[in-house]
Design an enzyme around this catalytic site. Structure first.
Site, mmCIF file in Angstrom:
data_model
loop_
_atom_site.group_PDB
_atom_site.id
_atom_site.type_symbol
_atom_site.label_atom_id
_atom_site.label_comp_id
_atom_site.label_asym_id
_atom_site.label_seq_id
_atom_site.Cartn_x
_atom_site.Cartn_y
_atom_site.Cartn_z
ATOM 1 N N HIS A 271 0.865 -1.198 0.000
ATOM 2 C CA HIS A 271 0.000 0.000 0.000
ATOM 3 C C HIS A 271 0.888 1.230 0.000
ATOM 4 C CE1 HIS A 271 -3.173 2.828 1.090
ATOM 5 N NE2 HIS A 271 -3.994 1.903 0.648
ATOM 6 N N ASP A 328 -7.987 -5.149 -0.700
ATOM 7 C CA ASP A 328 -8.384 -6.001 -1.840
ATOM 8 C C ASP A 328 -8.046 -7.468 -1.657
ATOM 9 O OD1 ASP A 328 -7.357 -3.157 -3.490
ATOM 10 O OD2 ASP A 328 -9.401 -3.938 -3.623
#
Ligand code: SDX
Length: 394
Positions: A271, A328
């Site tokens: 991320h 996700d």
């Protein structure tokens, strides 16, 4: 300049805007919508109430929530002429392409016939976008399968109505299990906003030019489509299916993901901001276990995902780079259990993210003296040189 603060969080992210909507502490894995921790909202709120919080800044009173819900219901139908737009798309058209086009098309139609003098244009457009993004998604799915479109029902709440429009038949309504509706509503809630991610920054960029809300949201859909951003949930499922079909227990794939030349990445990991666990991933992983147990589903892909996470968290390559599961990594397992087709996964993300895009649009437009976004660049091209006639070019 007004609203500009030069930030550098030490990970190469140099931000340039102020916002009061979402707070993230990437090192400590903290996410708050308007100051309220995501864990509390996931536990005690729902998507529509959280959408109101994100857009208007406060949790709604009972009366405000009823009015907001009623406005969503009054605006859930598309203008009937929009059905002809669906005819123009080929059956294999990706639903994200349809969604971005149809959101712009929504902006071309008159405001809802049900508006009354108490509702501002902005509030009406908010209701149209949040409510109709669902209807567009469901209609595009039904059309892609050659199925008759199913209209929303006034009696159904937000997430239940979406499942109804997706999976009911003209002669028999889809059975709405409480746990299924709750799981989908939670997915939407957890995706509702996330600070200045790629698609939200795109919405702010377009909004800063004074383009309308529908054009700004359509731009957000296009940015979200990329596999490094919202498209990652679809890429994670495809990765898990590839591993499952190969008979690999995940260990071979982990080695490939570490090899720069393999062209593989552990999708759903890493991320730009979280250098610790993404709090949304933890909540979704727990919800996976609850939902699959309730539905008596044994999904081998969940076992593979857990093995990949365990292997990665014990591997120096991922630990040194602070790569953890993001939102996700597990979300696709839930969507798959709900019967949502893989190609619709990123559309689910867009439905969830709509309140965040709208809130950022509103923030830009209400900011005192806010100016058009105009990122600066460091020029690294050729220094000055003269025009070369054709005959002298090599
Ligand atoms: C979302 O911004 C947001 O908030 C987004 C989002 C939201 O809610 O809006 O949270 C939603 O987009 C989540 C991210 C979904 N994307 C993926 O899961 C795709 C896989 N992840 C990566 O592509 C990557 O981690 C990113 C794009 C998410 C972040 O990229 P960064 O921070 O720019 O990381 P990087 O590319 O600079 O990589 C740093 C290092 C590199 O290795 P070195 O060059 O240092 O040797 O980490 C490696 C990368 O190769 N790396 C990975 C990896 N992610 C980074 N290696 C293997 N697998 C990965 N997933």
């Amino acid at each position: 300049q007004t609203g500009y603060i030069t930030l550098d969080d030490g990970y190469g992210n140099t931000g340039s805007c102020k916002s009061a909507i979402t707070f993230i502490d990437g090192d400590r894995g903290i996410l708050r919508y308007r100051g309220i921790p995501i864990e509390q909202l996931a536990e005690r709120s729902n998507f529509v109430e959280t959408a109101y919080l994100i857009i208007y800044g406060e949790l709604p009173t009972h009366d405000q929530l009823r009015k907001f819900s009623d406005l969503l219901t009054l605006n859930q139908m598309l203008h009937e002429d929009m059905k002809f737009h669906f005819e123009g798309f080929p059956p294999h058209a990706h639903p994200m392409g349809i969604l971005s086009s149809m959101i712009n098309a929504c902006g071309c139609f008159n405001p809802s016939l049900f508006a009354d003098e108490e509702v501002s244009q902005f509030d009406l457009q908010v209701a149209q976008l949040i409510s109709q993004v669902r209807t567009i998604a469901a209609f595009s799915y039904r059309k892609s399968k050659g199925l008759p479109i199913i209209y929303p029902k006034k009696a159904y709440k937000y997430s239940a109505n979406f499942l109804h429009m997706m999976f009911s038949d003209p002669y028999e309504d889809y059975e709405l299990k409480v746990e299924v509706v709750r799981a989908l509503d939670l997915i939407f809630l957890l995706h509702a906003d996330h600070e200045q991610n790629c698609s939200t920054s795109t919405v702010r960029m377009v909004a800063s030019s004074r383009a309308n809300l529908f054009a700004s949201a359509a731009a957000g859909v296009c940015a979200l489509w990329g596999p490094l951003h919202g498209g990652a949930n679809q890429a994670v499922l495809e990765m898990l299916q590839e591993i499952h079909q190969s008979g690999d227990d995940g260990s071979k794939f982990i080695q490939a993901a570490k090899d720069k030349n393999s062209g593989k990445r552990l999708m759903g990991f890493g991320h730009r901001v979280y250098k610790n666990h993404d709090p949304r991933a933890k909540i979704i992983k727990r919800q996976c276990d609850i939902l699959l147990e309730t539905l008596h589903i044994k999904d081998p892909l969940l076992d593979i995902a857990k093995k990949l996470e365990e292997a990665a968290l014990g591997d120096s390559y991922f630990v040194e780079r602070k790569l953890y599961p993001n939102v996700d990594f597990y979300s696709g397992i839930i969507l798959r259990a709900l019967g949502i087709p893989t190609e619709m996964f990123t559309v689910m993300f867009a439905i969830g993210r709509m309140p965040g895009w709208i809130a950022n649009f509103k923030e830009i437009r209400e900011e005192e003296g806010s100016r058009i976004y105009r990122p600066r660049q460091v020029y690294v091209g050729p220094t000055i040189r003269s025009y070369t006639p054709m005959e002298e070019r090599k």
